[in-house]
Write a protein that holds these residues in place. Structure first.
Motif, PDB file in Angstrom:
ATOM      1  N   LYS A 133       7.719   2.088  -4.870  1.00 50.44           N
ATOM      2  CA  LYS A 133       7.422   1.593  -3.508  1.00 50.44           C
ATOM      3  C   LYS A 133       8.530   0.694  -2.967  1.00 50.44           C
ATOM      4  CE  LYS A 133       2.361   1.447  -4.271  1.00 50.44           C
ATOM      5  NZ  LYS A 133       1.254   0.489  -4.612  1.00 50.44           N
ATOM      6  N   THR A 191       0.844  -1.212   0.000  1.00 51.73           N
ATOM      7  CA  THR A 191       0.000   0.000   0.000  1.00 51.73           C
ATOM      8  C   THR A 191       0.876   1.257   0.000  1.00 51.73           C
ATOM      9  OG1 THR A 191      -0.050  -0.358   2.380  1.00 51.73           O
ATOM     10  CG2 THR A 191      -2.027  -0.953   1.140  1.00 51.73           C
ATOM     11  N   GLY A 192       2.019   1.198   0.698  1.00 47.75           N
ATOM     12  CA  GLY A 192       2.883   2.386   0.749  1.00 47.75           C
ATOM     13  C   GLY A 192       4.279   2.018   0.296  1.00 47.75           C
ATOM     14  N   THR A 193       5.261   2.597   0.975  1.00 46.41           N
ATOM     15  CA  THR A 193       6.674   2.351   0.618  1.00 46.41           C
ATOM     16  C   THR A 193       7.371   1.703   1.804  1.00 46.41           C
ATOM     17  OG1 THR A 193       6.601   4.352  -0.723  1.00 46.41           O
ATOM     18  CG2 THR A 193       8.783   3.418  -0.263  1.00 46.41           C
ATOM     19  N   ARG A 217       7.978   9.630  -0.523  1.00 46.48           N
ATOM     20  CA  ARG A 217       6.620   9.157  -0.835  1.00 46.48           C
ATOM     21  C   ARG A 217       6.621   8.642  -2.268  1.00 46.48           C
ATOM     22  NH1 ARG A 217       5.968  14.865  -0.918  1.00 46.48           N
ATOM     23  NH2 ARG A 217       5.132  15.711  -2.884  1.00 46.48           N
ATOM     24  N   HIS A 218       5.768   7.670  -2.524  1.00 41.65           N
ATOM     25  CA  HIS A 218       5.835   7.051  -3.869  1.00 41.65           C
ATOM     26  C   HIS A 218       4.914   7.749  -4.850  1.00 41.65           C
ATOM     27  CE1 HIS A 218       2.146   5.054  -2.450  1.00 41.65           C
ATOM     28  NE2 HIS A 218       1.898   4.766  -3.708  1.00 41.65           N
TER      29      HIS A 218
END
Ligand SMILES: C[C@@H]1N[C@H](CNC(=O)c2cc3ccccc3o2)[C@@H](O)[C@H](O)[C@@H]1O
Length: 436
Positions: A313, A269-271, A359-360
């Protein structure tokens, strides 16, 4: 941890792996001869009770075939006759169009930096010259040491060479009812010392013969090898790293030792701070599925977006190709791989050797992804240039030297970035911002 719990090494994921970003998975085996599963389009699902009788993974053919009333059981009987077993297909496997050098030259030309073919999948059929069983591509069918040929061809093509191994399931030496549920998946498998030694010796053969840069185990490893002692997994890892100092493993061994984490047909979902790898087929299956057509495959633009999103990510993409039983590569799959390779060849510095930014993507607004080059240059990757201009986020406003590949970028005082007409047809356009 109990007193007999072995100690596992704590090793960083090697830079070659983190820099490589894109690998090709190859699921080729006895299951490719039948090459059939109920096809499934992107987004299509089946009720959980049909998950195994209608398994979309064609490499699961040997299991699905054994589920009474499954479409695969019907397909098998109509194709091969009532009296033909799955294992009988081994003698029908000729691989007459198998061209390891051609495969590897293609994968390298499409921008892959590593390749991971299956050495043994869940069916237990071994693709290398093994002393552990006669159920192999050397003793049966092709009568070729497929793994040895692929290892040589990969390295001649400048690719790192990894191997997939099915550590939890080997249906040739197990005698359970077919797997029909997630519970069966974890109970219909061997964990006894004899099987653990069998797996240990098979992977030791592969490590000693081919020094694979990646050991990609699947599902789990026999439980009885997870304690200290002979033929233990700890001993196998120690042996592997002694022979392959830059080697790396994945996260599917069922012990507190891993290299990169894996996601299958899913993303993060994120990095995450850790190195991870997204893997999927071009369609819904890893093994060749003759029932799939163009409409079942991810399209080339989505493929570029998948790679860029994964790299942004902190992940690698291990994209699978499914050779037919004869060794030829499905043309629709090759076309997509080549399209991805064309974009990568035009934008290598947006991907290879990069690391994630803080941030991706942006929470809202234009679909942008970010990667950072070794020199600190920021790649701002617009995933949908056809939609035209986008706004730079506030924390990037005013950074000098914004550049498209061809020339300086035009950025308005409010941060509006004009996407040049010449870039709008691309799957993604890359704006670079020099280190601030
Ligand atoms: C690459 C594919 N792996 C399948 C098994 N999948 C898993 O064990 C699995 C799936 C998965 C998803 C997220 C994190 C870990 C995971 O492990 C295996 O059953 C398929 O035939 C194919 O080889």
């Amino acid at each position: 941890l109990g007193e007999d719990a072995p100690r596992y090494p704590d090793r960083p994921v090697p830079d070659w792996y983190r820099d490589a970003k894109f690998g090709v998975f190859v699921h080729w085996g006895l299951y490719s001869v039948a090459g059939w599963a109920p096809p499934r389009r992107p987004g299509e699902d089946v009720p959980v009770e049909l998950e195994y009788s209608h398994h979309q993974y064609a490499e699961w053919y040997a299991n699905t075939l054994r589920i009474p009333g499954s479409p695969t059981a019907a397909y098998h009987e109509s194709s091969f006759g009532v009296g033909t077993s799955y294992e009988d297909l081994a003698d029908a496997w000729t691989a007459e169009r198998y061209d390891p050098d051609g495969w590897m030259r293609l994968f390298a030309a499409c921008g892959a930096r590593y390749v991971v073919p299956t050495a043994k999948h869940h069916d237990g059929f071994c693709l290398w010259d093994t002393a552990t069983t006669g159920f192999s591509s050397v003793h049966r069918g092709p009568r070729r040491d497929v793994v040895a040929e692929l290892a040589g061809a990969a390295r001649s093509a400048g690719l790192r060479f990894g191997l997939y191994y099915s550590g939890a399931l080997d249906w040739h030496v197990s005698h359970f009812p077919p797997i029909r549920s997630l519970t069966d998946l974890f109970t219909h498998r061997r964990n006894d010392p004899a099987f653990a030694r069998h797996c240990f010796e098979q992977v030791r053969e592969l490590v000693e013969a081919h020094r694979p840069d990646v050991l990609w185990n699947d599902i789990d490893w026999p439980d009885s090898a997870k304690a200290a002692g002979p033929y233990s997994l700890a001993e196998l890892f120690e042996h592997y790293y002694d022979l392959v100092p830059e080697g790396v493993v994945n996260d599917r061994w069922g012990v507190p030792h891993l290299g990169f984490r894996t996601r299958e047909y899913r993303t993060e979902t994120g990095t995450p701070a850790w190195a991870w790898e997204a893997t999927r087929g071009l369609g819904a299956s890893f093994g060749y599925n003759r029932a799939e057509d163009d409409t079942h495959l991810i399209d080339a633009t989505e493929l570029v977006h998948l790679l860029v999103d994964t790299v942004a990510k902190n992940g690698n993409l291990l994209l699978n190709i499914s050779p037919r039983g004869d060794g030829s590569l499905p043309e629709a799959q090759v076309a997509r791989l080549r399209e991805l390779g064309r974009w990568l060849a035009a934008h290598p510095d947006a991907v290879y050797g990069t690391r994630p930014w803080h941030r991706h993507a942006e929470p809202v607004g234009a679909p942008l992804r970010y990667t950072v080059r070794p020199d600190g240059t920021l790649n701002v990757i617009a995933l949908d240039p056809a939609h035209g201009d986008f706004r730079l986020p506030a924390d990037l406003l005013g950074r000098p030297g914004a550049h498209w590949g061809e020339g300086a970028a035009e950025i308005g005082p409010d941060g509006t970035v004009v996407i040049p007409e010449a870039l709008r047809h691309l799957p993604a356009a890359v704006l670079t911002l020099p280190p601030s």
